[in-house]
Enzyme design. Structure first.
Site, PDB file in Angstrom:
ATOM      1  N   SER A  12      78.945   3.012  76.334  1.00 14.34           N
ATOM      2  CA  SER A  12      78.640   1.587  76.182  1.00 14.34           C
ATOM      3  C   SER A  12      79.948   0.812  76.096  1.00 14.34           C
ATOM      4  O   SER A  12      80.975   1.366  75.685  1.00 14.34           O
ATOM      5  CB  SER A  12      77.778   1.353  74.940  1.00 14.34           C
ATOM      6  OG  SER A  12      78.286   2.071  73.834  1.00 14.34           O
ATOM      7  N   GLU A  14      81.781  -2.738  74.788  1.00 10.13           N
ATOM      8  CA  GLU A  14      81.650  -3.904  73.910  1.00 10.13           C
ATOM      9  C   GLU A  14      82.455  -5.091  74.443  1.00 10.13           C
ATOM     10  O   GLU A  14      83.609  -4.954  74.825  1.00 10.13           O
ATOM     11  CB  GLU A  14      82.134  -3.523  72.503  1.00 10.13           C
ATOM     12  CG  GLU A  14      81.991  -4.643  71.502  1.00 10.13           C
ATOM     13  CD  GLU A  14      82.268  -4.181  70.083  1.00 10.13           C
ATOM     14  OE1 GLU A  14      81.737  -3.135  69.661  1.00 10.13           O
ATOM     15  OE2 GLU A  14      83.026  -4.872  69.383  1.00 10.13           O
ATOM     16  N   ASP A 106      81.449  -9.929  57.928  1.00  8.93           N
ATOM     17  CA  ASP A 106      82.438 -10.202  56.885  1.00  8.93           C
ATOM     18  C   ASP A 106      82.468 -11.684  56.556  1.00  8.93           C
ATOM     19  O   ASP A 106      82.514 -12.531  57.429  1.00  8.93           O
ATOM     20  CB  ASP A 106      83.835  -9.798  57.364  1.00  8.93           C
ATOM     21  CG  ASP A 106      84.005  -8.297  57.350  1.00  8.93           C
ATOM     22  OD1 ASP A 106      83.554  -7.670  56.374  1.00  8.93           O
ATOM     23  OD2 ASP A 106      84.573  -7.754  58.317  1.00  8.93           O
ATOM     24  N   PHE A 216      94.469  -5.768  63.489  1.00 10.99           N
ATOM     25  CA  PHE A 216      93.074  -5.278  63.443  1.00 10.99           C
ATOM     26  C   PHE A 216      92.942  -4.125  62.447  1.00 10.99           C
ATOM     27  O   PHE A 216      92.021  -4.056  61.659  1.00 10.99           O
ATOM     28  CB  PHE A 216      92.649  -4.715  64.802  1.00 10.99           C
ATOM     29  CG  PHE A 216      92.232  -5.726  65.838  1.00 10.99           C
ATOM     30  CD1 PHE A 216      92.277  -7.086  65.595  1.00 10.99           C
ATOM     31  CD2 PHE A 216      91.783  -5.280  67.080  1.00 10.99           C
ATOM     32  CE1 PHE A 216      91.889  -7.997  66.573  1.00 10.99           C
ATOM     33  CE2 PHE A 216      91.392  -6.180  68.064  1.00 10.99           C
ATOM     34  CZ  PHE A 216      91.449  -7.536  67.807  1.00 10.99           C
ATOM     35  N   HIS A 266      81.793   4.612  72.836  1.00  9.12           N
ATOM     36  CA  HIS A 266      81.587   3.158  72.859  1.00  9.12           C
ATOM     37  C   HIS A 266      82.980   2.541  72.974  1.00  9.12           C
ATOM     38  O   HIS A 266      83.810   2.687  72.067  1.00  9.12           O
ATOM     39  CB  HIS A 266      80.905   2.717  71.556  1.00  9.12           C
ATOM     40  CG  HIS A 266      80.713   1.242  71.415  1.00  9.12           C
ATOM     41  ND1 HIS A 266      79.652   0.564  71.985  1.00  9.12           N
ATOM     42  CD2 HIS A 266      81.433   0.301  70.748  1.00  9.12           C
ATOM     43  CE1 HIS A 266      79.725  -0.726  71.672  1.00  9.12           C
ATOM     44  NE2 HIS A 266      80.803  -0.913  70.932  1.00  9.12           N
TER      45      HIS A 266
END
Ligand code: FAD
Length: 290
Positions: A12, A14, A106, A216, A266
């Site tokens: 998959s 994103e 968040d 990140f 993913h």
């Protein structure tokens, strides 16, 4: 290793909703390139508190229209109400959406926890709510943290919370990204011991930008091993070499995950096609369908 490993591998990709007109103009071509790899589905991120609700919805609808491939909106619940989430779920169901990545999201640290504003505090409550209101209509993915969620009291407590999401009705999990394959293997081992049989798909973050990755990783608690960190620091002003190094590292990571039985991958594409396409080629994954 994963009890779902006998199933066909599941890939998959994103995306995030474009934030600028230029980003929006470029996205269809990027999606078209990624679609040649025939992923199981695309997923589209969502801002906590519903900040880019329309962006997620529009991107999901457009991806399905353009490619005919499923697209799963991410849905965060923190700071939202049952009524708002319910309306959004109805809108997705009416648009033919069949999968959702169900998350807490968040808010500023001071606003999180049991006293957070809104009707939901944790992703397990969202999963439960979706099952109560929409039955089995949606295939639900939830987040998993092989290196432990940064706000968790400890790894065991975090795992108990992960299990809550599975017991509430999650069909599969996507992990936060990691660079040490053993962290994933250990998590899957804990799932096996706990009798958790849903597929746990590793989330794969490309290494293409030193500053962005450092930011990140600090925010989400992903460990950048010293040897990678030092190489990235050294190469930060030499983009081609940094990207070649990053591609090698992530190719090897994916190879060891798939070899050990990971049920798929993913890819966090960051709305770029090239890195994912090159990884795909390096891994010798099935030829694209043109
Ligand atoms: P939860 O599973 O609710 O866990 C959050 C924390 O609360 C953990 O520390 C957990 O141990 C703890 N906890 C859970 N239940 C309880 C309980 N009952 N009692 C006490 N503590 C508990 N963010 C976005 O804003 N938009 C996105 O689109 C997005 N996509 C993501 C996709 C993936 C694959 C991943 C891995 C993360 C994504 N995130 C996204 C980030 C995510 O929202 C954050 O990591 C967030 O901090 C936690 O979300 P969660 O769904 O894992 O929360």
């Amino acid at each position: 290793m994963n009890s779902a490993a006998a199933q066909p591998l599941q890939f998959s990709f994103e995306l995030f909703p474009p934030r600028t007109p230029e980003g929006a103009a470029k996205l269809p071509a990027i999606v078209a390139q990624l679609a040649t790899l025939q992923p199981k589905y695309f997923s589209v991120t969502y801002g906590a508190g519903g900040s880019d609700q329309d962006g997620t919805y529009d991107t999901v609808v457009r991806v399905v229209e353009d490619t005919g491939i499923d697209a799963a909106p991410h849905l965060t619940c923190v700071g939202s109400s049952r009524a708002k989430i319910s309306a959004l779920l109805d809108r997705y169901e009416a648009a033919g959406v069949k999968r959702i990545v169900a998350l807490r999201g968040d808010l500023p640290a001071t606003a999180l926890g049991a006293s957070a504003p809104g009707d939901f505090h944790y992703a397990s409550e969202l999963v439960q709510f979706i099952r109560e209101t929409h039955g089995e209509h949606f295939h639900l993915e939830v987040a998993a943290y092989p290196e432990t969620h940064p706000q968790a009291a400890n790894p065991d407590a975090d795992f108990v919370n992960f299990r809550r999401k599975v017991e509430a009705g999650a069909n599969a999990a996507i992990t936060q990204y990691f660079f040490v394959a053993e962290a994933y293997f250990d998590f899957v081992e804990r799932c096996t011991r706990a009798g958790i049989a849903i597929p746990v798909i590793p989330g794969i973050m490309p290494i293409t930008n030193h500053g962005q990755l450092t930011r990140f990783s600090a925010a989400c608690g992903a460990d950048i091993p010293r040897w990678i960190r030092l190489r990235l620091e050294q190469l930060q002003n030499d983009k081609p070499s940094l990207q070649a190094f990053g591609l090698d590292v992530i190719t090897r990571l994916c190879e060891s995950l798939l070899k050990a039985g990971a049920p798929g991958l993913h890819f966090y594409t960051l709305n770029q096609a090239e890195t994912t396409l090159r990884l795909w080629q390096n891994l010798g994954l099935p030829a694209p369908h043109y």
